[in-house]
Design a protein around this motif. Structure first.
Motif: not given
Length: 76
Positions: A73-76, A19, A25-28, A21, A7
């Motif tokens: 990305s784990e946020q997706d 994993r 931007c704090h995305h995992h 981080q 990102h």
């Protein structure tokens, strides 16, 4: 070799297992290993602190230097 955030291009911090981080931007992210020959996901084999990669499509053991890594990305 630094692993960069997809990102924002800052260096990722390793958390545990596969994993990561981004401190910016704090995305995992989850790391996925792919075969350089067939681009299919590799099976990860861990023993005694070492990690090996195995292609189940007939390419056998793949050295870490040849593995293609991607970060999902784990946020997706």
């Amino acid at each position: 070799m630094e692993t960069l955030c997809p990102h924002c291009q800052h260096a990722l911090n390793w958390l545990n297992d596969s994993r990561f981080q981004c401190p910016q931007c704090h995305h995992h992210f989850q790391q996925q290993a792919y075969c350089p020959e067939c681009q299919q996901p590799l099976q990860t084999l861990s023993a005694c602190g070492s990690v090996s990669y195995f292609c189940q499509r007939g390419h056998g053991l793949i050295s870490r230097q040849r593995v293609l890594f991607s970060y999902q990305s784990e946020q997706d």
